[in-house]
Design an enzyme around this catalytic site. Structure first.
Site, PDB file in Angstrom:
ATOM      1  N   LYS A  52      56.234 -25.723 -17.689  1.00  0.00           N
ATOM      2  CA  LYS A  52      56.574 -26.934 -16.963  1.00  0.00           C
ATOM      3  C   LYS A  52      58.100 -26.820 -16.205  1.00  0.00           C
ATOM      4  CE  LYS A  52      53.906 -29.866 -20.190  1.00  0.00           C
ATOM      5  NZ  LYS A  52      54.237 -30.739 -21.278  1.00  0.00           N
ATOM      6  N   GLN A  96      57.852 -34.234 -24.756  1.00  0.00           N
ATOM      7  CA  GLN A  96      57.030 -33.236 -25.314  1.00  0.00           C
ATOM      8  C   GLN A  96      56.605 -33.439 -26.914  1.00  0.00           C
ATOM      9  OE1 GLN A  96      55.851 -30.590 -23.646  1.00  0.00           O
ATOM     10  NE2 GLN A  96      54.316 -30.289 -25.146  1.00  0.00           N
ATOM     11  N   ASP A 119      53.830 -38.587 -17.794  1.00  0.00           N
ATOM     12  CA  ASP A 119      52.512 -38.279 -18.476  1.00  0.00           C
ATOM     13  C   ASP A 119      51.649 -39.120 -18.335  1.00  0.00           C
ATOM     14  OD1 ASP A 119      52.831 -35.694 -19.876  1.00  0.00           O
ATOM     15  OD2 ASP A 119      54.297 -36.559 -21.366  1.00  0.00           O
TER      16      ASP A 119
END
Length: 286
Positions: A52, A96, A119
């Site tokens: 990422k 995460q 997200d």
């Protein structure tokens, strides 16, 4: 037959994001900012975060990687999220998952400002999806839909089966497919571990989305000729990475299929870059 090449498609999306980021930076004086929070040292999570951060570098998005220790207290992690919410240079926040044992993931996700929830997991954004309203969409389901768009495979009027009901993939993907539009408007069935005669349900589908977490679970006998198969699964096995579908068995029988790796995975990160850019634009227009 079409190989749904997520790697090439994602590269094209990242190039589009890079061009738009450069344009926005020239116009607004700064690039989008993404905070990536990695708690502890889980090896798989470190790989995902590294990919990422690399995508941010490629697209011109400014990434800020924060690595709290595994033994951080819940209250301290919550305080970090609140700091990022208030930071004017941060447009997107990504925590995460999974978090180490002892930390409550949902309460952390709920603390993220919905406008910075790149997200797409915040209840506000999931609620907006369910209501058919604009908002930040979960990256993996959005990547599945975008992959179909880029290969001109509309779902309108088709039968779609989603195998898996997770909050990250299965449920939001089913909701996306039920929206209005050329790459929605599907008749959707969601299958899971309690589905009676799952094979029969899958066999009726024009579009099969596999997100069940079992290697090579979807076999050729379960899929009708000419179906489109999108394999979201990524399973580490002794023979290497495997999807949830029997790729070799399905090859030649279906109209289109994603490989694993190189299918949905790269699309997830590309959609994260798109979400960060969208959050940046919305942030500056407030």
């Amino acid at each position: 037959m079409i190989l749904l090449d997520g790697k090439t498609t994602a590269a094209a999306i990242r190039a589009e994001v890079r061009d738009e980021v450069a344009r926005q930076k020239a116009m607004r004086g700064r690039a989008p900012g993404l905070a990536v929070v990695l708690v502890g040292q889980d090896p798989a999570s470190e790989v995902y975060v590294r990919n990422k951060v690399k995508a941010c570098e490629e697209t011109g998005i400014v990434s800020r990687k924060l690595t709290p220790p595994e033994n951080i207290k819940q209250v301290d992690l919550e305080a970090l999220i609140l700091e990022l919410n208030a930071d004017p240079d941060i447009d997107g926040i990504l925590v995460q998952l999974p978090l180490p044992l002892g930390l409550e993931s949902q309460s952390i996700l709920d603390l993220i400002d919905p406008c910075k929830d790149v997200d797409g997991f915040h209840p506000v954004n999931i609620g907006r999806l369910a209501a058919g309203l604009p908002g930040l969409r979960p990256c993996t389901p959005a990547g599945c839909i975008e992959l179909l768009k880029r290969h001109n495979l509309p779902t309108r009027g088709k039968r779609a089966v989603v195998v898996g009901r997770s909050n990250i993939v299965g449920k939001p993907l089913a909701m996306m497919l039920m929206q209005s539009g050329e790459y929605a408007d599907a008749t959707v069935t969601v299958c899971h571990s309690r589905t009676a005669d799952l094979a029969a349900e899958v066999r009726r589908a024009d579009f099969v989305f596999a997100a069940i977490g079992k290697p090579r679970f979807i076999t050729a006998e379960m899929v009708k000729d000419g179906a489109v198969v999108v394999d979201v699964g990524i399973n580490r096995t002794e023979s290497g990475l495997q999807g949830d579908c029997d790729f070799e068995g399905l090859w030649g029988k279906v109209a289109a299929i994603t490989p694993v790796p190189g299918g949905v995975g790269p699309m997830t990160i590309a959609m994260l870059m798109q979400n960060t850019l969208a959050a940046f634009k919305a942030h500056l227009e407030m």
